[in-house]
Write a protein that holds these residues in place. Structure first.
Motif, PDB file in Angstrom:
ATOM      1  N   THR A 159       0.848  -1.173  -0.172  1.00 11.83           N
ATOM      2  CA  THR A 159       0.163   0.112   0.171  1.00 11.83           C
ATOM      3  C   THR A 159       0.448   1.409   0.274  1.00 11.83           C
ATOM      4  O   THR A 159       0.230   2.100  -0.653  1.00 11.83           O
ATOM      5  N   ILE A 160       1.960   1.003   0.917  1.00 13.10           N
ATOM      6  CA  ILE A 160       2.944   2.317   1.381  1.00 13.10           C
ATOM      7  C   ILE A 160       3.688   2.267  -0.735  1.00 13.10           C
ATOM      8  O   ILE A 160       3.981   3.273  -1.471  1.00 13.10           O
ATOM      9  N   GLY A 161       3.777   1.543  -0.985  1.00 11.97           N
ATOM     10  CA  GLY A 161       4.323   1.821  -2.454  1.00 11.97           C
ATOM     11  C   GLY A 161       3.697   1.438  -3.860  1.00 11.97           C
ATOM     12  O   GLY A 161       3.951   3.067  -4.384  1.00 11.97           O
ATOM     13  N   PHE A 162       2.398   1.516  -3.189  1.00 12.46           N
ATOM     14  CA  PHE A 162       0.713   1.721  -4.007  1.00 12.46           C
ATOM     15  C   PHE A 162       0.991   3.524  -4.190  1.00 12.46           C
ATOM     16  O   PHE A 162       1.021   4.511  -5.081  1.00 12.46           O
ATOM     17  N   PHE A 163       1.298   4.207  -3.002  1.00 10.25           N
ATOM     18  CA  PHE A 163       0.837   5.806  -2.839  1.00 10.25           C
ATOM     19  C   PHE A 163       2.786   5.763  -3.042  1.00 10.25           C
ATOM     20  O   PHE A 163       1.897   8.055  -3.511  1.00 10.25           O
ATOM     21  N   ARG A 164       3.239   6.348  -2.999  1.00  8.64           N
ATOM     22  CA  ARG A 164       4.396   6.406  -3.554  1.00  8.64           C
ATOM     23  C   ARG A 164       4.621   6.592  -4.751  1.00  8.64           C
ATOM     24  O   ARG A 164       5.268   7.853  -5.293  1.00  8.64           O
ATOM     25  N   GLU A 165       4.043   5.657  -5.827  1.00  6.21           N
ATOM     26  CA  GLU A 165       4.266   6.258  -7.220  1.00  6.21           C
ATOM     27  C   GLU A 165       2.944   6.817  -7.408  1.00  6.21           C
ATOM     28  O   GLU A 165       3.230   6.899  -8.806  1.00  6.21           O
ATOM     29  N   HIS A 166       2.068   7.247  -6.256  1.00  2.00           N
ATOM     30  CA  HIS A 166       0.738   7.418  -7.434  1.00  2.00           C
ATOM     31  C   HIS A 166       0.480   9.251  -7.163  1.00  2.00           C
ATOM     32  O   HIS A 166       1.077   9.845  -6.437  1.00  2.00           O
ATOM     33  N   PRO A 167       0.629   9.740  -8.703  1.00  2.00           N
ATOM     34  CA  PRO A 167       0.827  10.923  -9.047  1.00  2.00           C
ATOM     35  C   PRO A 167      -0.070  11.977  -7.981  1.00  2.00           C
ATOM     36  O   PRO A 167      -0.612  13.049  -8.135  1.00  2.00           O
ATOM     37  N   LYS A 168      -1.896  11.811  -7.953  1.00  2.00           N
ATOM     38  CA  LYS A 168      -2.238  12.429  -7.260  1.00  2.00           C
ATOM     39  C   LYS A 168      -2.623  11.583  -5.997  1.00  2.00           C
ATOM     40  O   LYS A 168      -3.306  12.726  -4.892  1.00  2.00           O
ATOM     41  N   ALA A 169      -2.503  10.934  -4.342  1.00  2.00           N
ATOM     42  CA  ALA A 169      -2.783   9.963  -4.310  1.00  2.00           C
ATOM     43  C   ALA A 169      -1.873   9.384  -2.680  1.00  2.00           C
ATOM     44  O   ALA A 169      -0.427   9.692  -2.766  1.00  2.00           O
ATOM     45  N   PHE A 170      -2.501   9.920  -1.188  1.00  2.00           N
ATOM     46  CA  PHE A 170      -1.497  10.415  -0.858  1.00  2.00           C
ATOM     47  C   PHE A 170      -2.147   9.740   0.628  1.00  2.00           C
ATOM     48  O   PHE A 170      -3.201  10.267   1.049  1.00  2.00           O
ATOM     49  N   ALA A 171      -0.981   8.667   1.423  1.00  2.00           N
ATOM     50  CA  ALA A 171      -2.446   8.267   2.233  1.00  2.00           C
ATOM     51  C   ALA A 171      -1.273   9.220   3.748  1.00  2.00           C
ATOM     52  O   ALA A 171      -0.310   9.103   4.385  1.00  2.00           O
ATOM     53  N   THR A 172      -2.575   8.187   4.464  1.00  2.00           N
ATOM     54  CA  THR A 172      -2.334   8.614   6.309  1.00  2.00           C
ATOM     55  C   THR A 172      -2.714   7.971   7.357  1.00  2.00           C
ATOM     56  O   THR A 172      -3.661   7.755   6.413  1.00  2.00           O
ATOM     57  N   PHE A 173      -2.499   7.873   8.115  1.00  2.00           N
ATOM     58  CA  PHE A 173      -2.479   6.803   9.488  1.00  2.00           C
ATOM     59  C   PHE A 173      -2.500   6.914  10.759  1.00  2.00           C
ATOM     60  O   PHE A 173      -1.096   7.933  10.752  1.00  2.00           O
ATOM     61  N   ALA A 174      -3.052   6.745  11.446  1.00  2.00           N
ATOM     62  CA  ALA A 174      -2.616   7.301  12.975  1.00  2.00           C
ATOM     63  C   ALA A 174      -2.104   5.586  13.790  1.00  2.00           C
ATOM     64  O   ALA A 174      -2.640   4.765  13.442  1.00  2.00           O
ATOM     65  N   THR A 175      -0.886   5.681  14.874  1.00  2.00           N
ATOM     66  CA  THR A 175      -1.095   4.438  15.195  1.00  2.00           C
ATOM     67  C   THR A 175      -0.331   4.540  16.838  1.00  2.00           C
ATOM     68  O   THR A 175      -0.324   5.385  16.787  1.00  2.00           O
ATOM     69  N   LYS A 176      -0.313   3.786  17.150  1.00  2.00           N
ATOM     70  CA  LYS A 176       0.198   3.785  19.156  1.00  2.00           C
ATOM     71  C   LYS A 176       1.491   3.309  18.808  1.00  2.00           C
ATOM     72  O   LYS A 176       1.477   2.187  19.993  1.00  2.00           O
ATOM     73  N   PHE A 177       1.347   1.759  17.901  1.00  2.00           N
ATOM     74  CA  PHE A 177       2.821   1.244  18.437  1.00  2.00           C
ATOM     75  C   PHE A 177       4.192   0.989  17.006  1.00  2.00           C
ATOM     76  O   PHE A 177       3.623   2.756  16.093  1.00  2.00           O
ATOM     77  N   VAL A 178       5.133   1.514  17.272  1.00  2.00           N
ATOM     78  CA  VAL A 178       6.050   1.412  16.818  1.00  2.00           C
ATOM     79  C   VAL A 178       6.374   0.403  15.858  1.00  2.00           C
ATOM     80  O   VAL A 178       7.529  -0.726  16.467  1.00  2.00           O
ATOM     81  N   ASN A 179       6.523   0.054  15.095  1.00  2.00           N
ATOM     82  CA  ASN A 179       6.828  -1.287  13.957  1.00  2.00           C
ATOM     83  C   ASN A 179       8.417  -0.450  13.193  1.00  2.00           C
ATOM     84  O   ASN A 179       8.327  -0.189  12.048  1.00  2.00           O
ATOM     85  N   GLN A 180       9.679  -1.766  13.716  1.00  2.00           N
ATOM     86  CA  GLN A 180      10.750  -0.855  13.237  1.00  2.00           C
ATOM     87  C   GLN A 180      11.418  -1.258  11.429  1.00  2.00           C
ATOM     88  O   GLN A 180      11.840  -0.779  10.690  1.00  2.00           O
ATOM     89  N   GLU A 181       9.934  -1.956  11.013  1.00  2.00           N
ATOM     90  CA  GLU A 181      10.597  -2.962   9.390  1.00  2.00           C
ATOM     91  C   GLU A 181       9.976  -1.617   8.970  1.00  2.00           C
ATOM     92  O   GLU A 181      10.091  -1.922   7.470  1.00  2.00           O
TER      93      GLU A 181
END
Length: 343
Positions: A159-181
């Motif tokens: 999903t993050i790769g999809f938004f990285r390449e998309h010319p019009k769309a941008f992703a956002t999310f809130a989190t309470k965890f830390v995932n180093q991966e």
């Protein structure tokens, strides 16, 4: 972040694409049971916390609708997952469900195709607003915690790769965890991660089984350096005796933690607590100490939710005063962290 090790995996046959098969094989010791619908589980034994720890559901999301948002994002994308390992006392996703295990939707490519179709129907160029000056923003974690989801499959990375390449769309999310991966996902500033922050003594009580405030603060600069658009989310703001003093300490900790370059662009969102009558009653059995903070009838008023439930929120006049006090404190301690919206 806690390691999720389910002892039972339920799955629908249409969820067992390559991604679903890979998740299923990741837990060889878990009991596997086919079900007809991902949202109709057999009767589960165990309490709220046990089910969240022991059960994983694999399904195929059929409702691929993008919904309007307007606050933290322009739109809410179809869910990558539903439910969370955490068990926050105020979580709206858990409301009206006796148990709510993580359900991972494996048809990620269909979900992203729906997002692409939706954004292509929007006027371009976008009229700048507080969600983003250029791109249409889509919340990809409205019903789950994306950091947890990313530990279960490659769905979030895709999903993050999809938004990285998309010319019009941008992703956002809130989190309470830390995932180093997730530091290796290379978002190139096309994904916004919003770390949710509460004063530590409150977070320990109500943010059940999430990563500590210290871990979240320590991760902010790492994710910024890894190419994420990093913001913070003061949510929910809970009012109690001494709450402003605790937020002063939190603001000071944030001021100390954030890199000067990030301070030039970081902003925040602020959401005061909304609670729920059914959830209150459930919490009395599983987390009564939290209810001493978040259930306060003398300063709250009722409101019927759009789904028919009875919610409670702070009384209008009191809340207006507290919002003013919060904004004044923010301007005093962290004036560099603009408030995108507050309610």
């Amino acid at each position: 972040m806690h390691k999720f090790a389910p002892t039972t995996v339920f799955y629908t046959p249409d969820a067992l694409n390559e991604r679903g098969q890979k998740v299923l094989h990741a837990y060889p010791a878990a009991a596997q049971q086919e079900i007809a619908q991902h949202n109709r589980l057999p009767l589960l034994e165990g309490n709220h916390y046990q089910v969240k720890s022991e059960v994983l559901v694999l399904g195929r999301l059929k409702s691929l609708t993008c919904r309007a948002s307007g606050r933290s994002s322009d739109f809410i994308a179809p869910s990558l997952a539903n439910g969370c390992f955490g068990a926050c006392a105020y979580c709206y996703v858990d409301r009206n469900k006796n148990v709510n295990p993580i359900t991972l939707f494996t048809n990620t490519e269909e979900i992203l195709a729906a997002v692409d179709k939706h954004v292509q129907q929007q006027v371009w160029p976008k009229i700048p607003n507080q969600t983003h000056a250029r791109y249409y923003t889509y919340d990809i974690g409205c019903n789950s915690d994306v950091s947890v989801d990313a530990s279960l499959s490659d769905s979030v990375q895709t999903t993050i790769g999809f938004f990285r390449e998309h010319p019009k769309a941008f992703a956002t999310f809130a989190t309470k965890f830390v995932n180093q991966e997730m530091l290796s996902y290379d978002p190139q500033e096309k994904t916004r991660i919003r770390f949710s922050l509460l004063p530590q003594q409150v977070s320990k009580l109500v943010d059940v089984r999430t990563d500590s405030l210290a871990k979240r603060l320590a991760a902010i600069n790492d994710f910024y350096q890894a190419g994420y658009d990093v913001q913070v989310n003061f949510s929910p703001v809970i009012v109690y005796r001494g709450w402003l003093e605790d937020y002063r300490e939190l603001f000071e900790q944030l001021n100390e933690a954030v890199h000067p370059k990030l301070k030039e662009k970081m902003s925040c969102e602020v959401i005061f607590l909304t609670h729920n009558q059914w959830q209150h009653e459930a919490n009395l059995a599983i987390n009564p100490r939290a209810e001493e903070l978040i259930w306060a009838p003398k300063i709250q008023e009722t409101k019927q939710s759009q789904f028919g439930g009875i919610n409670v929120r702070y009384q209008y006049q009191r809340k207006a005063r507290w919002i003013s006090e919060f904004k004044a404190l923010q301007q005093e301690v962290i004036p560099w962290c603009d408030i995108r919206y507050i309610f």
